[in-house]
Design an enzyme around this catalytic site. Sequence first.
Site, PDB file in Angstrom:
ATOM      1  N   ASP A  28       0.862  -1.189   0.000  1.00  0.00           N
ATOM      2  CA  ASP A  28       0.000   0.000   0.000  1.00  0.00           C
ATOM      3  C   ASP A  28       0.899   1.239   0.000  1.00  0.00           C
ATOM      4  O   ASP A  28       1.852   1.339   0.773  1.00  0.00           O
ATOM      5  CB  ASP A  28      -0.910  -0.018   1.236  1.00  0.00           C
ATOM      6  CG  ASP A  28      -2.038   0.988   1.126  1.00  0.00           C
ATOM      7  OD1 ASP A  28      -3.202   0.572   1.161  1.00  0.00           O
ATOM      8  OD2 ASP A  28      -1.769   2.208   1.012  1.00  0.00           O
ATOM      9  N   ILE A  29       0.594   2.176  -0.881  1.00  0.00           N
ATOM     10  CA  ILE A  29       1.439   3.356  -1.074  1.00  0.00           C
ATOM     11  C   ILE A  29       1.303   4.361   0.082  1.00  0.00           C
ATOM     12  O   ILE A  29       2.170   5.205   0.282  1.00  0.00           O
ATOM     13  CB  ILE A  29       1.108   4.028  -2.439  1.00  0.00           C
ATOM     14  CG1 ILE A  29       2.284   4.830  -2.965  1.00  0.00           C
ATOM     15  CG2 ILE A  29      -0.155   4.864  -2.373  1.00  0.00           C
ATOM     16  CD1 ILE A  29       3.442   4.000  -3.396  1.00  0.00           C
ATOM     17  N   HIS A  92      -9.912  -5.630  -2.923  1.00  0.00           N
ATOM     18  CA  HIS A  92      -8.563  -5.839  -2.395  1.00  0.00           C
ATOM     19  C   HIS A  92      -8.636  -6.147  -0.912  1.00  0.00           C
ATOM     20  O   HIS A  92      -9.462  -5.606  -0.193  1.00  0.00           O
ATOM     21  CB  HIS A  92      -7.656  -4.628  -2.651  1.00  0.00           C
ATOM     22  CG  HIS A  92      -8.229  -3.319  -2.197  1.00  0.00           C
ATOM     23  ND1 HIS A  92      -9.201  -2.638  -2.916  1.00  0.00           N
ATOM     24  CD2 HIS A  92      -7.985  -2.568  -1.096  1.00  0.00           C
ATOM     25  CE1 HIS A  92      -9.515  -1.522  -2.272  1.00  0.00           C
ATOM     26  NE2 HIS A  92      -8.794  -1.461  -1.156  1.00  0.00           N
ATOM     27  N   HIS A  94      -6.707  -5.861   2.556  1.00  0.00           N
ATOM     28  CA  HIS A  94      -5.617  -5.203   3.278  1.00  0.00           C
ATOM     29  C   HIS A  94      -5.014  -6.207   4.257  1.00  0.00           C
ATOM     30  O   HIS A  94      -5.757  -6.827   5.041  1.00  0.00           O
ATOM     31  CB  HIS A  94      -6.149  -4.032   4.122  1.00  0.00           C
ATOM     32  CG  HIS A  94      -6.650  -2.855   3.350  1.00  0.00           C
ATOM     33  ND1 HIS A  94      -5.877  -1.751   3.075  1.00  0.00           N
ATOM     34  CD2 HIS A  94      -7.868  -2.592   2.807  1.00  0.00           C
ATOM     35  CE1 HIS A  94      -6.593  -0.856   2.404  1.00  0.00           C
ATOM     36  NE2 HIS A  94      -7.809  -1.343   2.232  1.00  0.00           N
TER      37      HIS A  94
HETATM   38  P1  AMP Z   1      -9.899   1.382   0.300  1.00  0.00           P
HETATM   39  O1  AMP Z   1     -10.446   1.423  -1.109  1.00  0.00           O
HETATM   40  O2  AMP Z   1     -10.629   2.286   1.232  1.00  0.00           O
HETATM   41  O3  AMP Z   1      -9.805  -0.042   0.827  1.00  0.00           O
HETATM   42  O4  AMP Z   1      -8.423   1.946   0.250  1.00  0.00           O
HETATM   43  C1  AMP Z   1      -7.610   1.856  -0.893  1.00  0.00           C
HETATM   44  C2  AMP Z   1      -6.166   1.684  -0.480  1.00  0.00           C
HETATM   45  O5  AMP Z   1      -5.378   1.644  -1.670  1.00  0.00           O
HETATM   46  C3  AMP Z   1      -5.601   2.811   0.388  1.00  0.00           C
HETATM   47  O6  AMP Z   1      -5.019   2.256   1.558  1.00  0.00           O
HETATM   48  C4  AMP Z   1      -4.559   3.491  -0.518  1.00  0.00           C
HETATM   49  O7  AMP Z   1      -3.449   3.964   0.184  1.00  0.00           O
HETATM   50  C5  AMP Z   1      -4.192   2.365  -1.464  1.00  0.00           C
HETATM   51  N1  AMP Z   1      -3.731   2.816  -2.771  1.00  0.00           N
HETATM   52  C6  AMP Z   1      -4.327   3.716  -3.602  1.00  0.00           C
HETATM   53  N2  AMP Z   1      -3.613   3.861  -4.731  1.00  0.00           N
HETATM   54  C7  AMP Z   1      -2.549   3.043  -4.625  1.00  0.00           C
HETATM   55  C8  AMP Z   1      -1.428   2.758  -5.468  1.00  0.00           C
HETATM   56  N3  AMP Z   1      -1.271   3.342  -6.658  1.00  0.00           N
HETATM   57  N4  AMP Z   1      -0.508   1.850  -5.043  1.00  0.00           N
HETATM   58  C9  AMP Z   1      -0.665   1.250  -3.838  1.00  0.00           C
HETATM   59  N5  AMP Z   1      -1.689   1.481  -2.994  1.00  0.00           N
HETATM   60  C10 AMP Z   1      -2.613   2.373  -3.379  1.00  0.00           C
END
Ligand code: AMP
Length: 129
Positions: A28-29, A92, A94
């Site tokens: 996660d970024i 996804h 986590h």
């Molecule tokens: P959620 O949709 O609420 O489960 O959160 C989306 C997650 O994706 C967040 O923790 C972001 O930090 C992560 N995220 C968004 N864009 C990217 C990316 N390009 N690379 C890695 N993680 C990402």
Amino acid sequence: MSIFTKIIEGEIPCYKVAEDDNYIAFLDINPNAKGHTLVVPKKEENKLFDLSKEDYLSLMDFSYRVAKALEKAVSCKRVCTSVIGLEVPHVHVHLVPTNAMEDIQFTKKVKLTNDEFVALAASISSEFE
Ligand code: AMP
């Protein structure tokens, strides 16, 4: 097309931890904690429970393998998991190395350098079976 599909198709980069024909796992970024990893099905679907039961169980199987690697690579009390998708509507899982409740609350974030992301991804990847 979701941002995760762009990652899967190689249009934007990621810190990759594991991959097979159907799944990819990357860091996660904007991590809650060091080693915070996302496990993503390559087939874009919005909600977890829109998946067929077979695809759901298969995603959990891949996530289990990534979590096992994470436990070996990153020291923590436990690896915790959640599925949200409010920011990125592409399923996804986590996986968060957790030491305290705040690590899994998605409020406190940690800043990592590019080198730290690269080293973490390599170390988790090396434990993936
Ligand atoms: P959620 O949709 O609420 O489960 O959160 C989306 C997650 O994706 C967040 O923790 C972001 O930090 C992560 N995220 C968004 N864009 C990217 C990316 N390009 N690379 C890695 N993680 C990402």
